[in-house]
Design a protein around this motif. Sequence first.
Motif, short mmCIF file in Angstrom:
data_model
loop_
_atom_site.label_atom_id
_atom_site.label_comp_id
_atom_site.label_asym_id
_atom_site.label_seq_id
_atom_site.Cartn_x
_atom_site.Cartn_y
_atom_site.Cartn_z
N ILE A 226 -18.66 18.51 -28.47
CA ILE A 226 -19.55 17.42 -29.06
C ILE A 226 -20.93 17.33 -28.12
CG2 ILE A 226 -19.93 15.07 -29.50
CD1 ILE A 226 -16.99 15.12 -30.61
N CYS A 227 -20.63 17.11 -26.76
CA CYS A 227 -21.69 17.02 -25.71
C CYS A 227 -22.47 18.16 -25.61
CB CYS A 227 -20.85 16.92 -24.33
SG CYS A 227 -22.30 16.81 -23.11
N ALA A 228 -21.97 19.18 -25.83
CA ALA A 228 -23.09 20.47 -25.83
C ALA A 228 -23.76 20.66 -27.11
CB ALA A 228 -22.23 21.84 -25.80
N GLU A 229 -23.23 20.36 -28.17
CA GLU A 229 -24.20 20.37 -29.57
C GLU A 229 -25.13 19.08 -29.29
OE1 GLU A 229 -21.19 19.68 -32.46
OE2 GLU A 229 -20.40 21.68 -32.64
N LEU A 230 -24.72 17.97 -28.75
CA LEU A 230 -25.78 17.06 -28.74
C LEU A 230 -26.98 17.46 -27.79
CD1 LEU A 230 -26.40 13.89 -29.29
CD2 LEU A 230 -25.24 13.37 -27.28
N LEU A 231 -26.70 18.05 -26.79
CA LEU A 231 -27.55 18.29 -25.75
C LEU A 231 -28.34 19.77 -25.87
CD1 LEU A 231 -25.86 16.99 -22.53
CD2 LEU A 231 -27.76 15.92 -23.76
N GLY A 232 -27.65 20.37 -26.98
CA GLY A 232 -28.36 21.80 -27.07
C GLY A 232 -27.86 22.94 -26.06
N CYS A 233 -26.70 22.63 -25.57
CA CYS A 233 -26.31 23.70 -24.40
C CYS A 233 -25.24 24.61 -25.09
CB CYS A 233 -25.43 22.90 -23.49
SG CYS A 233 -26.30 21.49 -22.42
N ASP A 234 -25.03 25.83 -24.36
CA ASP A 234 -24.05 26.79 -24.81
C ASP A 234 -22.85 25.93 -24.50
OD1 ASP A 234 -26.01 28.62 -25.54
OD2 ASP A 234 -26.34 29.14 -23.53
N PHE A 235 -21.75 26.29 -25.11
CA PHE A 235 -20.38 26.01 -25.04
C PHE A 235 -19.25 27.10 -25.14
CE2 PHE A 235 -16.35 24.43 -26.81
CZ PHE A 235 -16.08 23.49 -25.77
N LEU A 236 -18.65 26.96 -24.23
CA LEU A 236 -17.11 27.96 -24.31
C LEU A 236 -15.84 27.02 -23.75
CD1 LEU A 236 -15.91 30.68 -24.30
CD2 LEU A 236 -16.37 30.66 -21.66
N ASP A 237 -14.85 27.22 -25.00
CA ASP A 237 -13.52 26.65 -24.38
C ASP A 237 -12.62 27.63 -23.77
OD1 ASP A 237 -11.16 25.46 -24.52
OD2 ASP A 237 -10.76 25.29 -26.56
N ALA A 238 -12.58 27.62 -22.45
CA ALA A 238 -11.92 28.46 -21.58
C ALA A 238 -10.48 28.85 -22.18
CB ALA A 238 -11.67 28.10 -20.13
N ALA A 239 -9.89 27.82 -22.81
CA ALA A 239 -8.34 27.98 -22.94
C ALA A 239 -7.92 29.07 -23.71
CB ALA A 239 -7.94 26.75 -24.15
N PRO A 240 -8.63 29.70 -24.61
CA PRO A 240 -7.95 31.04 -25.51
C PRO A 240 -7.84 32.35 -24.48
CG PRO A 240 -9.47 29.90 -26.74
CD PRO A 240 -9.65 29.02 -25.42
N TYR A 241 -8.80 32.06 -23.22
CA TYR A 241 -8.82 33.33 -22.42
C TYR A 241 -7.91 33.19 -20.96
CZ TYR A 241 -12.78 33.53 -25.55
OH TYR A 241 -13.46 33.51 -26.75
N VAL A 242 -7.54 31.92 -20.61
CA VAL A 242 -6.66 32.00 -19.54
C VAL A 242 -5.41 31.27 -19.70
CG1 VAL A 242 -9.00 31.73 -18.44
CG2 VAL A 242 -7.73 29.55 -19.22
N SER A 243 -4.57 31.41 -18.52
CA SER A 243 -3.16 30.91 -18.40
C SER A 243 -3.08 30.05 -17.03
CB SER A 243 -2.26 32.03 -18.78
OG SER A 243 -2.30 32.88 -17.94
N MET A 244 -2.27 29.26 -16.84
CA MET A 244 -1.87 28.67 -15.83
C MET A 244 -0.86 29.30 -14.83
SD MET A 244 -4.39 26.42 -15.50
CE MET A 244 -5.39 25.32 -16.62
N ASN A 245 -0.85 29.05 -13.51
CA ASN A 245 0.20 29.48 -12.82
C ASN A 245 1.52 28.72 -12.96
OD1 ASN A 245 0.96 27.47 -10.41
ND2 ASN A 245 -1.45 27.49 -10.57
N THR A 246 2.47 29.28 -12.66
CA THR A 246 3.93 28.65 -12.79
C THR A 246 4.44 27.67 -11.54
OG1 THR A 246 5.03 30.58 -12.34
CG2 THR A 246 4.64 30.14 -14.62
#
Length: 212
Positions: A163-183
């Motif tokens: 929402i913030c990116a859309e409001l400000l006209g920034c590019d946006f990426l959700d990193a979640a689909p591309y990464v995983s956390m250590n165990t």
Amino acid sequence: MRKRIVCYGDSNTWGYDAVTDGRFPEDVRWTGKLQQLLGDSYCVIEEGLCGRTTVFEDPLNEGLNGLSYLYPCLMSHGPLDYLVIMLGTNDSKERFSATPKNIADGMKRLVKKAREADAWRWEPKVLIVAPAPIEDLCEQSPVAGEMGICAERSRGLAAEFRICAELLGCDFLDAAPYVSMNTIDYMHLDRESHGRLAEKLAEIIRKKVGNE
């Protein structure tokens, strides 16, 4: 002149390795991988600091307010072509008592300050990256005492950052689909994720600044 890309973030930009309690080598960190992928016509500038927040002053550790350091950071690295901001994980700490909307409002302040800096080669271009959510097991891990109850709060960041990116006209990426956390601590990227994130970021950056 090489295109200059500043990557502004926290320990996941600094390259913290939970396995060794140290730092991933430069050729493993996503910033280093990004430099390799983009090649010599780009200069990727790594500005990661463990514990950095968007705008919050940490009562236990000094110098971690991302807003306070952003202006001198950008001015010292100009002229800039693109700014990647990946923050919000530390804002999710229980001691800050911030909602996802509060954290996104902090991101909004960062973007506005970045755009005001007289450090851009042309017009300001900013990519907001929503960090992958902290996993529930973090709250039972060795960093539980530092982070507190934080996982649910971090899960709300991507929607608010979008929402913030859309409001400000920034590019946006959700990193979640591309990464995983250590165990181990369940809040820092594992080794392989750095490469996957770099590949996605390289794709975006080539489209946004590659033809300038």
